[in-house]
Design an enzyme around this catalytic site. Structure first.
Site, mmCIF file in Angstrom:
data_model
loop_
_atom_site.group_PDB
_atom_site.id
_atom_site.type_symbol
_atom_site.label_atom_id
_atom_site.label_comp_id
_atom_site.label_asym_id
_atom_site.label_seq_id
_atom_site.Cartn_x
_atom_site.Cartn_y
_atom_site.Cartn_z
ATOM 1 N N TYR A 4 27.485 -66.958 -31.465
ATOM 2 C CA TYR A 4 27.769 -66.283 -32.739
ATOM 3 C C TYR A 4 29.171 -66.553 -33.286
ATOM 4 O O TYR A 4 29.329 -66.737 -34.499
ATOM 5 C CB TYR A 4 27.486 -64.786 -32.618
ATOM 6 C CG TYR A 4 26.022 -64.481 -32.744
ATOM 7 C CD1 TYR A 4 25.438 -64.266 -33.993
ATOM 8 C CD2 TYR A 4 25.198 -64.439 -31.624
ATOM 9 C CE1 TYR A 4 24.083 -64.011 -34.116
ATOM 10 C CE2 TYR A 4 23.843 -64.192 -31.737
ATOM 11 C CZ TYR A 4 23.287 -63.978 -32.986
ATOM 12 O OH TYR A 4 21.941 -63.745 -33.109
ATOM 13 N N GLU A 35 18.877 -58.621 -29.716
ATOM 14 C CA GLU A 35 18.445 -59.718 -28.851
ATOM 15 C C GLU A 35 18.691 -59.418 -27.376
ATOM 16 O O GLU A 35 17.938 -59.891 -26.513
ATOM 17 C CB GLU A 35 19.139 -61.011 -29.280
ATOM 18 C CG GLU A 35 18.620 -61.504 -30.630
ATOM 19 C CD GLU A 35 19.541 -62.488 -31.325
ATOM 20 O OE1 GLU A 35 20.441 -63.041 -30.648
ATOM 21 O OE2 GLU A 35 19.373 -62.705 -32.538
#
EC number: 1.14.12.17
Length: 399
Positions: free
Chosen positions: A95, A137
């Site tokens: 990310y 997630e």
């Protein structure tokens, strides 16, 4: 919660995102994948070339900007994307890389209009959005039926249409996977990890394929359509490999089943709300698994099976579909061959399927966009339209 000033700045960028969003995301992918070539082992390069992935990301960014006051309204979309991320083994450490190159792309495309204030606001917003994805997630990784990539043996390979092959695979001995105990949900997909030595490929190539059945009695079964070469694009890298090179006895790596495309269990045992299964091409695959589930649980429910393909040769699973429908007490089977018949449109759906049905539809991005539009034109309720495109789902979403 982001500060009010930050949220105001983000909302003020909505008009420019509506105009330049795809330019920004194309720039983002180009720069990131040039400088972080290891990510080419994850990202589908075909989706980059045809624009599906940049379009999907642009839609996601725009949706976040429009809903920055309450990002929770995007949770369904977050979960859909999260399933893909978990299946592809995208981890929290990816990310920050995405955030860095997204901000750089905004600056590159907007130039002087991307003031430090705007870049800082989007930096804060991106971190808030990334935190939501990482949290969602994390739970998906914990709930996955197995961790990471596991080796499977190809035990059967059968053509179910002229351009579609069904693979049956079983976990290799010692993998720790017990087929009999796997709780597969009809409509889910698996993800294959391949490394085709074709088209000068140097990277792993990952693809999602819908499971043909929730039954694991003889192994996991999934179907692959041969993506033929077309103008400006070569044949599908992975589909060509699986069709032409992969053979019974070969090993293939899979991540655990994923996806939230599933039949409504609250309606499966009743007979008042009909079930419509509407597919095109290889999109029939997850709907076949749903049909199996419906027949197993309640064969008396009214079912409308609408299957479109180019011609009879490309009509997949004919024998299996007929066997399942023969067990149903109340079924309409409608087959459309588009080489000689018009494409399915709103008038067709109005005539062939009931307005109060629970509809599940699957196919290409173009097919899905058309079907969703037709169903909404016919005033089908949004919560009764369920779909799974073969491509980034956010490409089909209007925000």
């Amino acid at each position: 919660m982001l500060a009010e000033k930050t949220r105001s700045i983000i909302k003020a960028t909505v008009p420019v995102l509506e105009q330049q969003g795809t330019v920004i995301t194309r720039t983002f992918y180009k720069n990131m994948l040039t400088e972080h070539t290891e990510l080419l082992n994850i990202f589908n390069r075909t989706n980059q070339k045809v624009g599906a992935q940049p379009n999907a990301l642009a839609t996601t960014v725009l949706a976040a900007a429009k809903n920055i006051d309450d990002l929770s309204v995007l949770m369904d979309h977050v979960k859909q994307i999260g399933h893909k991320h978990r299946a592809l083994q995208i981890k929290p450490e990816h990310y920050p890389i995405v955030g860095e190159y997204l901000l750089k792309a905004i600056k590159e495309v907007l130039g002087d209009a991307a003031t430090p204030e705007i870049i800082n606001a989007w930096g804060e917003a991106y971190q808030a959005i990334a935190d939501i994805f990482i949290t969602v997630e994390k739970k998906m990784y914990e709930e996955a039926l197995w961790p990471g990539w596991k080796p499977f043996d190809i035990t059967a390979k059968e053509y179910v249409a002229s351009d579609i092959v069904e693979f049956t695979v079983k976990p290799k001995f010692g993998s720790g996977i017990e087929l009999e105990s796997l709780p597969i949900t009809p409509g889910q997909y698996i993800t294959v990890n391949t490394h085709p030595i074709r088209q000068e490929n140097q990277y792993d190539a990952l693809r999602h394929y819908s499971l043909c059945s929730a039954s694991t009695k003889n192994g996991l079964r999934f179907a692959v359509k041969m993506e033929a070469a077309r103008e400006n694009f070569p044949a599908g890298l992975v589909s060509e490999y699986l069709h032409k090179d992969a053979k019974v006895g070969d090993e293939i790596k899979l991540s655990a089943p994923a996806g939230d495309f599933a039949i409504n269990k609250e309606l499966i045992h009743q007979n008042e709300v009909p079930l419509v299964l509407l597919s095109s091409g290889v999109g029939v695959t997850p709907l076949l698994a749903m049909l199996e589930e419906q027949v197993k649980c309640n064969p008396n429910r009214p079912i409308y099976w609408i299957q479109s393909s180019y011609d009879e040769k490309t009509q997949a699973f004919k024998k299996h579909v007929d066997e399942l429908l023969a067990e149903c007490a109340n079924v309409d089977k409608i087959i459309v061959h588009t080489d000689t018949e018009p494409l399915i449109n709103a008038a067709f759906l109005k005539e062939k399927s009931p307005a109060h049905a629970d509809v599940y539809t699957c196919g290409s991005l173009a097919f899905m966009q058309a079907m969703i539009g037709h169903l909404k034109e016919l005033e089908h309720r949004d919560d009764m339209i369920h779909y799974e495109p073969f491509g980034p789902k956010m490409s089909t979403v209007q925000v």
